[in-house]
Design a protein around this motif. Structure first.
Motif, PDB file in Angstrom:
ATOM      1  N   GLU A  58     -40.641  46.057 -25.433  1.00 48.34           N
ATOM      2  CA  GLU A  58     -39.927  44.971 -24.772  1.00 48.34           C
ATOM      3  C   GLU A  58     -39.880  43.708 -25.632  1.00 48.34           C
ATOM      4  OE1 GLU A  58     -41.674  44.482 -20.912  1.00 48.34           O
ATOM      5  OE2 GLU A  58     -40.761  46.332 -20.132  1.00 48.34           O
ATOM      6  N   LEU A  59     -40.056  43.865 -26.923  1.00 52.57           N
ATOM      7  CA  LEU A  59     -39.978  42.725 -27.832  1.00 52.57           C
ATOM      8  C   LEU A  59     -38.519  42.291 -27.988  1.00 52.57           C
ATOM      9  CD1 LEU A  59     -42.468  44.002 -30.535  1.00 52.57           C
ATOM     10  CD2 LEU A  59     -42.907  42.221 -28.827  1.00 52.57           C
ATOM     11  N   THR A  60     -38.291  40.994 -28.021  1.00 49.60           N
ATOM     12  CA  THR A  60     -36.945  40.442 -28.135  1.00 49.60           C
ATOM     13  C   THR A  60     -36.695  39.950 -29.558  1.00 49.60           C
ATOM     14  OG1 THR A  60     -37.647  38.195 -27.571  1.00 49.60           O
ATOM     15  CG2 THR A  60     -37.106  39.688 -25.731  1.00 49.60           C
ATOM     16  N   TYR A  61     -35.436  39.575 -29.824  1.00 50.52           N
ATOM     17  CA  TYR A  61     -35.134  38.998 -31.128  1.00 50.52           C
ATOM     18  C   TYR A  61     -35.845  37.659 -31.301  1.00 50.52           C
ATOM     19  CZ  TYR A  61     -31.811  42.428 -32.834  1.00 50.52           C
ATOM     20  OH  TYR A  61     -31.252  43.580 -33.333  1.00 50.52           O
ATOM     21  N   SER A  62     -36.061  36.946 -30.213  1.00 54.30           N
ATOM     22  CA  SER A  62     -36.829  35.704 -30.276  1.00 54.30           C
ATOM     23  C   SER A  62     -38.275  35.990 -30.686  1.00 54.30           C
ATOM     24  CB  SER A  62     -36.798  34.992 -28.924  1.00 54.30           C
ATOM     25  OG  SER A  62     -37.580  33.816 -28.948  1.00 54.30           O
ATOM     26  N   ASP A  63     -38.849  37.070 -30.147  1.00 60.88           N
ATOM     27  CA  ASP A  63     -40.200  37.473 -30.547  1.00 60.88           C
ATOM     28  C   ASP A  63     -40.248  37.788 -32.032  1.00 60.88           C
ATOM     29  OD1 ASP A  63     -41.385  37.306 -27.995  1.00 60.88           O
ATOM     30  OD2 ASP A  63     -40.690  39.325 -27.476  1.00 60.88           O
ATOM     31  N   MET A  64     -39.252  38.526 -32.513  1.00 63.07           N
ATOM     32  CA  MET A  64     -39.257  38.912 -33.918  1.00 63.07           C
ATOM     33  C   MET A  64     -39.008  37.718 -34.824  1.00 63.07           C
ATOM     34  SD  MET A  64     -40.257  41.847 -33.591  1.00 63.07           S
ATOM     35  CE  MET A  64     -40.370  42.102 -35.364  1.00 63.07           C
ATOM     36  N   ASN A  65     -38.288  36.717 -34.322  1.00 65.87           N
ATOM     37  CA  ASN A  65     -38.143  35.463 -35.058  1.00 65.87           C
ATOM     38  C   ASN A  65     -39.515  34.823 -35.263  1.00 65.87           C
ATOM     39  OD1 ASN A  65     -37.897  32.235 -34.560  1.00 65.87           O
ATOM     40  ND2 ASN A  65     -36.218  32.947 -35.844  1.00 65.87           N
ATOM     41  N   SER A  66     -40.332  34.833 -34.206  1.00 61.99           N
ATOM     42  CA  SER A  66     -41.693  34.291 -34.306  1.00 61.99           C
ATOM     43  C   SER A  66     -42.527  35.102 -35.288  1.00 61.99           C
ATOM     44  CB  SER A  66     -42.371  34.292 -32.927  1.00 61.99           C
ATOM     45  OG  SER A  66     -41.684  33.461 -32.027  1.00 61.99           O
ATOM     46  N   TYR A  67     -42.326  36.437 -35.267  1.00 60.87           N
ATOM     47  CA  TYR A  67     -43.075  37.290 -36.187  1.00 60.87           C
ATOM     48  C   TYR A  67     -42.713  36.983 -37.643  1.00 60.87           C
ATOM     49  CZ  TYR A  67     -44.501  41.271 -38.943  1.00 60.87           C
ATOM     50  OH  TYR A  67     -45.055  42.045 -39.940  1.00 60.87           O
ATOM     51  N   ILE A  68     -41.424  36.849 -37.933  1.00 61.72           N
ATOM     52  CA  ILE A  68     -40.997  36.584 -39.313  1.00 61.72           C
ATOM     53  C   ILE A  68     -41.540  35.240 -39.789  1.00 61.72           C
ATOM     54  CG2 ILE A  68     -38.990  36.193 -40.804  1.00 61.72           C
ATOM     55  CD1 ILE A  68     -37.460  38.191 -39.032  1.00 61.72           C
ATOM     56  N   LYS A  69     -41.522  34.233 -38.918  1.00 59.58           N
ATOM     57  CA  LYS A  69     -42.080  32.928 -39.286  1.00 59.58           C
ATOM     58  C   LYS A  69     -43.572  33.043 -39.563  1.00 59.58           C
ATOM     59  CE  LYS A  69     -38.631  30.090 -36.876  1.00 59.58           C
ATOM     60  NZ  LYS A  69     -38.336  29.243 -35.703  1.00 59.58           N
ATOM     61  N   SER A  94     -30.085  34.411 -33.847  1.00 62.11           N
ATOM     62  CA  SER A  94     -31.315  34.320 -33.060  1.00 62.11           C
ATOM     63  C   SER A  94     -32.510  34.870 -33.833  1.00 62.11           C
ATOM     64  CB  SER A  94     -31.161  35.072 -31.730  1.00 62.11           C
ATOM     65  OG  SER A  94     -30.823  36.430 -31.941  1.00 62.11           O
ATOM     66  N   LEU A  95     -32.305  35.947 -34.589  1.00 61.05           N
ATOM     67  CA  LEU A  95     -33.405  36.546 -35.330  1.00 61.05           C
ATOM     68  C   LEU A  95     -33.921  35.618 -36.431  1.00 61.05           C
ATOM     69  CD1 LEU A  95     -35.190  39.017 -35.800  1.00 61.05           C
ATOM     70  CD2 LEU A  95     -33.388  39.956 -37.255  1.00 61.05           C
ATOM     71  N   PHE A  96     -33.017  34.875 -37.086  1.00 56.26           N
ATOM     72  CA  PHE A  96     -33.408  34.050 -38.228  1.00 56.26           C
ATOM     73  C   PHE A  96     -33.286  32.552 -37.957  1.00 56.26           C
ATOM     74  CE2 PHE A  96     -31.673  38.054 -40.091  1.00 56.26           C
ATOM     75  CZ  PHE A  96     -32.886  38.562 -40.546  1.00 56.26           C
ATOM     76  N   ASP A  97     -33.307  32.155 -36.699  1.00 59.53           N
ATOM     77  CA  ASP A  97     -33.209  30.739 -36.358  1.00 59.53           C
ATOM     78  C   ASP A  97     -34.326  29.944 -37.037  1.00 59.53           C
ATOM     79  OD1 ASP A  97     -32.284  28.421 -34.958  1.00 59.53           O
ATOM     80  OD2 ASP A  97     -33.951  28.662 -33.570  1.00 59.53           O
ATOM     81  N   ARG A 219     -22.565  32.030 -43.040  1.00 60.42           N
ATOM     82  CA  ARG A 219     -21.896  32.606 -41.883  1.00 60.42           C
ATOM     83  C   ARG A 219     -22.943  33.203 -40.945  1.00 60.42           C
ATOM     84  NH1 ARG A 219     -18.861  36.346 -44.308  1.00 60.42           N
ATOM     85  NH2 ARG A 219     -17.201  34.860 -44.744  1.00 60.42           N
ATOM     86  N   ASP A 220     -22.784  32.978 -39.630  1.00 59.90           N
ATOM     87  CA  ASP A 220     -23.695  33.521 -38.620  1.00 59.90           C
ATOM     88  C   ASP A 220     -25.149  33.117 -38.880  1.00 59.90           C
ATOM     89  OD1 ASP A 220     -21.561  34.809 -37.348  1.00 59.90           O
ATOM     90  OD2 ASP A 220     -21.790  36.603 -38.601  1.00 59.90           O
ATOM     91  N   GLY A 221     -25.335  31.917 -39.408  1.00 58.23           N
ATOM     92  CA  GLY A 221     -26.677  31.396 -39.586  1.00 58.23           C
ATOM     93  C   GLY A 221     -27.392  31.837 -40.854  1.00 58.23           C
ATOM     94  N   VAL A 222     -26.691  32.573 -41.749  1.00 58.86           N
ATOM     95  CA  VAL A 222     -27.338  33.046 -42.974  1.00 58.86           C
ATOM     96  C   VAL A 222     -26.413  32.838 -44.167  1.00 58.86           C
ATOM     97  CG1 VAL A 222     -28.676  34.791 -41.736  1.00 58.86           C
ATOM     98  CG2 VAL A 222     -26.488  35.416 -42.750  1.00 58.86           C
ATOM     99  N   PHE A 223     -26.999  32.765 -45.341  1.00 56.24           N
ATOM    100  CA  PHE A 223     -26.233  32.701 -46.581  1.00 56.24           C
ATOM    101  C   PHE A 223     -26.016  34.122 -47.095  1.00 56.24           C
ATOM    102  CE2 PHE A 223     -28.061  28.474 -46.417  1.00 56.24           C
ATOM    103  CZ  PHE A 223     -27.007  27.671 -46.854  1.00 56.24           C
ATOM    104  N   SER A 224     -24.862  34.312 -47.739  1.00 58.47           N
ATOM    105  CA  SER A 224     -24.506  35.652 -48.190  1.00 58.47           C
ATOM    106  C   SER A 224     -23.773  35.578 -49.521  1.00 58.47           C
ATOM    107  CB  SER A 224     -23.613  36.336 -47.143  1.00 58.47           C
ATOM    108  OG  SER A 224     -23.126  37.566 -47.630  1.00 58.47           O
ATOM    109  N   TYR A 225     -23.857  36.667 -50.294  1.00 62.65           N
ATOM    110  CA  TYR A 225     -23.107  36.787 -51.532  1.00 62.65           C
ATOM    111  C   TYR A 225     -21.638  37.092 -51.288  1.00 62.65           C
ATOM    112  CZ  TYR A 225     -27.298  36.817 -54.468  1.00 62.65           C
ATOM    113  OH  TYR A 225     -28.449  36.476 -55.139  1.00 62.65           O
TER     114      TYR A 225
END
Length: 226
Positions: A58-69, A94-97, A219-225
């Motif tokens: 039941e982990l959310t993308y918000s949870d995984m954002n906290s994990y990555i941080k 949301s994942l990389f906010d 785009r979409d909150g991230v940088f891309s090549y």
């Protein structure tokens, strides 16, 4: 039973949703089919693990954002590979906010790259996040090792992308420093602060020029090549 050399896999067995155990993620490999009981705080206990696989969770993308941080600022390596079942496509905003991310569209469809805090002495300094086969997969590598997804090697290393992430993170850091000094100058016109502001502004201009030279698209909150 917890042992850093032991594998633990529990399949097709329901676990009470209020279950908790301090040693649940102290195995070299952990695989839980019913992982509804897993909270993000459990993942914070990971240290030098190889693989974590969670199917029904039941982990959310918000949870995984906290994990990555948490991973970014961790003093130790956490886990080489984490796999979480999810039918939702990756949601970058949301994942990389609040996280500096570089998207590489050329490997595994799209790989989102994040760098660890440069002040931390870690073996694995770069993370790649991908979504495929209804799974969110997080890989951690040494920036100079071959790029390996499971058993397949795709390229020499992420060293060039890591250097880009370092410059991008430096830009974000300088922007934060400049904002804090500017706020202080609104109430205190100290000459030392003025000089510090000018120094940071010059450094920020140089770093910004480096970032511009990479020809990245935001785009979409991230940088891309792309």
């Amino acid at each position: 039973m917890a042992n850093s050399n032991r594998h633990l896999r529990i399949d097709n067995t329901k676990v009470p949703e209020n279950y908790s155990h301090k040693n649940a993620f102290k195995f070299y490999v952990c695989s839980y089919w019913d992982a509804r009981w897993v909270r993000i705080q459990d993942l914070f206990t990971l240290k030098n693990n190889d693989t974590v696989h969670l199917s029904w969770h039941e982990l959310t993308y918000s949870d995984m954002n906290s994990y990555i941080k948490y991973w970014i600022d961790s003093d130790h390596d956490m886990v080489r590979i984490m796999k979480l079942y999810t039918e939702e496509r990756i949601q970058p905003e949301s994942l990389f906010d609040g996280i500096v991310v570089l998207k590489n569209p050329g490997i595994r469809g799209a790989t989102y790259l994040v760098a660890a805090n440069r002040t931390k002495q870690r073996k694995h300094q770069i993370m790649g996040v991908v979504w495929d086969d209804n799974r969110l997969r997080l890989y951690s590598w040494n920036k100079n090792e071959p790029i390996r997804f499971e058993e397949n090697v795709y390229a020499e290393s992420w060293a060039p992308e890591y250097e880009v992430l370092m410059v991008m993170n430096k830009k974000k850091e300088l922007e934060g420093d400049l904002e804090r000094i500017q706020n202080s100058l609104e109430t205190n016109q100290d000459q030392n602060l003025v000089e510090k502001k000018n120094e940071i502004s010059r450094e920020l201009q140089n770093v910004s020029q480096k970032v511009a030279g990479y020809n990245l698209v935001f785009r979409d909150g991230v940088f891309s090549y792309e």
